[in-house]
Motif scaffolding. Structure first.
Motif, short mmCIF file in Angstrom:
data_model
loop_
_atom_site.label_atom_id
_atom_site.label_comp_id
_atom_site.label_asym_id
_atom_site.label_seq_id
_atom_site.Cartn_x
_atom_site.Cartn_y
_atom_site.Cartn_z
N GLY A 14 -2.08 -25.70 12.81
CA GLY A 14 -1.48 -24.41 13.15
C GLY A 14 -2.23 -23.21 12.62
O GLY A 14 -1.88 -22.07 12.92
N THR A 15 -3.28 -23.46 11.84
CA THR A 15 -4.04 -22.33 11.30
C THR A 15 -5.19 -21.98 12.23
O THR A 15 -5.45 -22.66 13.22
N LEU A 16 -5.91 -20.93 11.89
CA LEU A 16 -7.06 -20.50 12.68
C LEU A 16 -8.12 -21.60 12.70
O LEU A 16 -8.74 -21.88 13.75
N ASN A 51 -7.16 -24.21 15.15
CA ASN A 51 -7.39 -23.74 16.52
C ASN A 51 -8.88 -23.76 16.88
O ASN A 51 -9.25 -24.08 18.01
N PHE A 107 -10.57 -25.83 19.85
CA PHE A 107 -11.44 -25.20 20.84
C PHE A 107 -12.76 -25.99 20.99
O PHE A 107 -13.20 -26.27 22.10
N TRP A 160 -25.56 -30.87 31.71
CA TRP A 160 -25.77 -29.43 31.50
C TRP A 160 -26.10 -29.17 30.03
O TRP A 160 -27.04 -28.43 29.72
N LEU A 204 -29.66 -30.23 29.40
CA LEU A 204 -30.69 -29.28 29.84
C LEU A 204 -30.75 -28.07 28.90
O LEU A 204 -31.84 -27.58 28.60
N LEU A 205 -29.58 -27.62 28.44
CA LEU A 205 -29.57 -26.50 27.49
C LEU A 205 -30.32 -26.87 26.21
O LEU A 205 -31.13 -26.10 25.69
N MET A 256 -32.57 -29.16 25.87
CA MET A 256 -34.00 -29.32 26.16
C MET A 256 -34.70 -27.96 26.23
O MET A 256 -35.81 -27.80 25.72
N LEU A 257 -34.04 -27.01 26.86
CA LEU A 257 -34.65 -25.68 26.97
C LEU A 257 -34.88 -25.08 25.58
O LEU A 257 -35.92 -24.49 25.31
#
Lengths: 554, 318
Positions: free
Chosen positions: B125-127, B130, B134, B146, B149-150, B152-153
């Motif tokens: 329940g805290t930041l 969260n 996320f 995806w 590839l990111l 690798m770049l």
């Protein structure tokens, strides 16, 4: 709690924006299609800089050197010992005598490890390789004199017996690419250790081409008897295949006992990198010096002096084909209506972007196959004519099925729009490769119209056999014209340039008038390579030669 | 316990038979055959029929299945229809790469995921909780290719720290591990968090705390000890699936595992290769699941007692 939710919402929004910006970062660069005036393509890739409406003949490559023409070693310039090349097609086995032993990289591997009796130059001429010369009086009995200083990679000496073995073995290998090249020879005889005699069923003027193609390389009997897999890696070629991981990589080491000029590079590694984006990154970070990239990624290399682009068109054209057994598609008026309705230059751009080059000829023939008849009347886009032919056809407004392989949606959408303008309604039926192969089979084709490759061998003798001979595996159109069948059978025995020209011109005239297919665009390929790399040979026949490839280092 | 393990290993036989029948029938029902997929240009219909005969494709499916199983019972996985190469050799040449990637992803996913899940559960329940949620949501929803590839770049092109592809050396393992392990990490974190939350609110923990047991011991010994079962299930499931290989990851990172081998075999309608990959992957899957089941017993003594061989009560002579 509310503040936390707001904070998370802000974070999510920022992350999404960051991701979008990262994805679109390269879109500020010039468009790959060459429409942007600021785009300047390199001289070796003229297709990219052409306007869609005026496609020009592509420049094949500046590296088309003779195979034995070694690069001149200038003062202060040395050659790198190793070159990394990224291939895009899977090499699962090396064996031109196996039905699956085909494909660009497979055939290019054959050129690295095998030698042929003669060598086919990209310009169509043949020069001696393992043979020193040939004699024939009637083009039916051929005597080949062989080199006596050639050794296989396993140390065996090359003799006439190896030639006879290769011929016999090819004939026994049903469906293999080697068998289709050797089967014109009905009898082979060892005259002495370094002389062989071939007999063909009829006089045959193109035998040198057949025995000069990379997959007609001379095999070693002992090696194959000892190991029916690795035995096929043994040839007399300039490179030894010393490590091969099927579907992964091939490692070649220079054959220092090679009878011919020694290649400048000691080792080459060809690695399968199936993902085009990965190939682009590996070229840019220097992991490899040569590789095919996607059309979209070409723009990353165009203005970079460290790279060169090599574009090659294949002899094969992507064509809209008709199932001639179908009542509607069997109607010539309908086929002509479709032919006049299509704008192939637009379709080429839709399908291949900046690499799209439409088939700009009236004939149905391979891009670089000798004896292309360019005198035939062009069947181009003409909506009035299309409607005229359509009115005369049996078409009654029904929806015509157009079967494609998945991934060709852009092309199909363009065809659909253009035919709609002429009053023809089509439905697009996309299929995966295996389903497509069965659905449009030459034995029983269920499609009405479909898109497939018109495949043209570099050898004009065979070039129509593949597509237009009854029951040929690629005759998915179910084309069957007894006159053409007879002419295909006669092709091998037509001798003399003028007679051959007349023969092939006539064949093209007959087939093109019947329009069993509409060639839309040539199959392009683009390879990017380091500016200091050279010496490889490409051609429309898709048989490339990398033996004398070199990389200069300061 | 041993009795249970033997029973599970023996269960492998009917599973393999069932799987082999299903896969063989599905392959037979799929359009096209290996000769179609070879796309031989210069082939007459007579030659086509001859090739059908050579590949036994002119025989009924039941006969072909019988022939395959006859060879399999002798320990012969056969030779690839497409390449003629030995299926066992091809599979075992690729499997170490798949296993390496699966295990490294598992380690990455567990080492990061379990502590992160505990961390989030302790701060529900805290930041911080969260933020972890996320991250796990991103991990679950981001497409692997995806992310690949990111990475690798950034790491191969911009900084040139890591190779863009290949299976040579530890450095080439890092990016595929992160990409494959990221989803696993997200799943493990979420599972750990939810299991831990369930335990942290349990009465016995309140009692332990009331008795003065230090918080670290409460979390590690009591809460985590009882939260292990669902975490193990998540990790075991992920490992089982990883062992089959990931064709997409393998393609992007030029990582030669069994995933691309199996996909190519299916596309080429290579019966023998597809069957070989299926048999091997099924065997691995069942064995990993068995290992997970045995680990349950270590994590929970109640399950261990359930695995024990039922004892037959002897009637007393009296």
């Amino acid at each position: 709690m509310k503040k936390i939710r707001i904070l998370i919402a802000v974070l999510v929004t920022l992350a999404s924006l960051f991701a979008l910006v990262a994805c679109n970062k390269d879109e500020d660069k010039p468009s790959p299609s060459g429409e942007s005036p600021s785009t300047s393509a390199s001289s070796s890739e003229s297709p990219a800089s052409q306007s869609p409406s005026t496609p020009a003949s592509p420049n094949i490559t500046e590296d088309n050197e003779a195979p034995s023409a070694l690069p001149v070693e200038e003062e202060g310039v040395v050659f790198a010992d190793h070159i990394d090349y990224m291939i895009g097609d899977n090499v699962g086995l090396i064996n031109p005598h196996h039905p699956a032993g085909d494909g660009s990289s497979h055939n290019n591997t054959c050129r690295m490890i095998y030698d042929t009796l003669y060598y086919n130059n990209p310009d169509g001429s043949s020069v001696p390789m393992l043979a020193t010369k040939y004699e024939t009086d009637d083009y039916q009995t051929w005597t080949f004199y062989l080199r006596n200083d050639v050794y296989f990679h396993n140390g065996d000496k090359f003799t006439a017996k190896d030639v006879i073995f290769t011929w016999q073995h090819a004939l026994e290998s049903v469906g293999s690419i080697a068998s289709s090249n050797w089967d014109y020879i009905v009898e082979a005889k060892e005259i002495d250790e370094y002389t062989v005699e071939f007999k063909t069923a009829t006089p045959y003027g193109n035998l040198l081409f057949n025995i000069g193609i990379s997959v007609s390389g001379i095999l070693n009997e002992r090696a194959i008897a000892e190991d029916d897999v690795a035995g096929y890696y043994v040839g007399t070629g300039a490179f030894i295949l010393d490590d091969f991981s099927p579907g992964d990589y091939l490692h070649f080491t220079r054959n220092d006992n090679y009878w011919g000029d020694l290649p400048p590079t000691k080792t080459q590694k060809w690695t399968l990198v199936s993902e085009a984006s990965a190939r682009t990154i590996m070229l840019q970070n220097g992991s490899a010096q040569l590789g095919g990239v996607s059309e979209a990624d070409l723009s990353l290399f165009r203005d970079d002096d460290n790279f060169r682009i090599n574009t090659v068109l294949s002899n094969n054209s992507v064509s809209l084909m008709f199932n001639l057994d179908d009542d509607l598609c069997g109607d010539l008026n309908f086929r002509m209506a479709v032919a006049h309705a299509l704008k192939t230059d637009e379709i080429a751009i839709f399908a291949m972007g900046s690499l799209g080059i439409s088939v700009d000829n009236a004939t149905i023939w391979g891009y670089e196959v000798p004896y292309m008849n360019t005198n035939l009347p062009k069947v181009g886009h003409d909506l009035a004519k299309a409607k005229e032919y359509l009115d005369a056809s049996v078409y009654g407004g029904e929806t015509v099925e157009f079967t494609i392989m998945s991934g060709n949606d852009n092309m199909a959408a363009a065809v659909q729009d253009q035919l709609a303008a002429a009053g023809i309604t089509i439905s697009i039926n996309p299929m995966d490769v295996p389903s497509f192969m069965v659905y449009t089979s030459a034995v029983e084709n269920h499609a009405q119209m479909f898109s497939w490759f018109a495949m043209f061998s570099q050898n004009p003798v065979d070039t129509y056999r593949v597509n237009f001979y009854p029951e040929a595996n690629n005759n998915r159109m179910r084309y069957n014209n007894p006159i053409i069948t007879e002419m295909i059978d006669q092709s091998a025995s037509i001798l003399g340039e003028d007679a051959q020209r007349e023969h092939y011109y006539k064949m093209q005239e007959i087939v093109s008038a019947e329009r069993p297919c509409i060639p839309m665009y040539w199959m392009p390929g683009a390879m990017v390579y380091r500016a200091n790399l050279g010496g490889f040979i490409t051609s429309a026949s898709a048989h490339y030669d990398f033996r004398y490839m070199y990389l200069t280092v300061e | 316990m041993v009795y249970y393990a033997i029973k599970r290993v023996l269960l492998l036989i009917p599973i393999l038979i069932a799987v082999s029948i299903i896969v063989f029938l599905l392959l037979d029902l799929a359009p096209g055959n290996i000769i179609d997929m070879m796309q031989i240009e210069n082939l007459t219909q007579d030659e086509y029929q001859e090739l059908l005969r050579q590949y036994n494709l002119d025989k009924p499916v039941i006969v072909r299945y019988g022939l395959y199983m006859f060879n399999l019972l002798q320990g012969d996985l056969g030779k690839s229809d497409y390449t003629g190469l030995d299926v066992w050799q091809l599979y075992t040449s690729r499997f170490p790469n798949t296993l390496l990637l699966a295990v490294s992803s598992l380690i990455f996913g567990s080492v990061v995921g379990i502590p992160l899940g505990i961390f989030a559960a302790k701060r529900a329940g805290t930041l911080a909780d969260n933020a972890v949620t996320f991250i796990t949501l991103v991990g679950m929803s981001i497409p692997g290719f995806w992310l690949a590839l990111l990475l690798m770049l950034q790491f191969s092109l911009k900084w040139q720290w890591l190779p863009a592809g290949g299976t040579e050396g530890f450095r080439s393992l890092i990016m595929p591990t992160i990409c494959s392990g990221f989803v696993l990490m997200a799943g493990t974190t979420r599972q750990t968090r939810s299991s831990m939350l369930e335990q942290l609110n349990a009465d016995y923990l309140r009692t332990a705390r009331a008795k003065g047991v230090p918080e670290k011991a409460v979390i590690r010994k009591h809460a985590l000890g009882n939260a292990w079962i669902p975490i193990l299930t998540t990790i075991g499931g992920a490992l089982s699936f990883s062992i089959g290989g990931s064709a997409i990851m393998e393609a992007v990172f030029t990582w030669r595992g069994v995933g691309s081998l199996a996909v190519d075999a299916v596309i080429n309608r290579d019966f023998t290769m597809t069957m070989g990959c299926t048999i091997m992957t099924t065997t691995m899957f069942v064995l990993i699941q068995l290992m997970v089941d045995l680990l349950y017993a270590l994590a929970d003594p109640r399950i261990k007692s359930a695995y024990a061989r039922p004892k037959i009560k002897r009637r007393s002579a009296a």
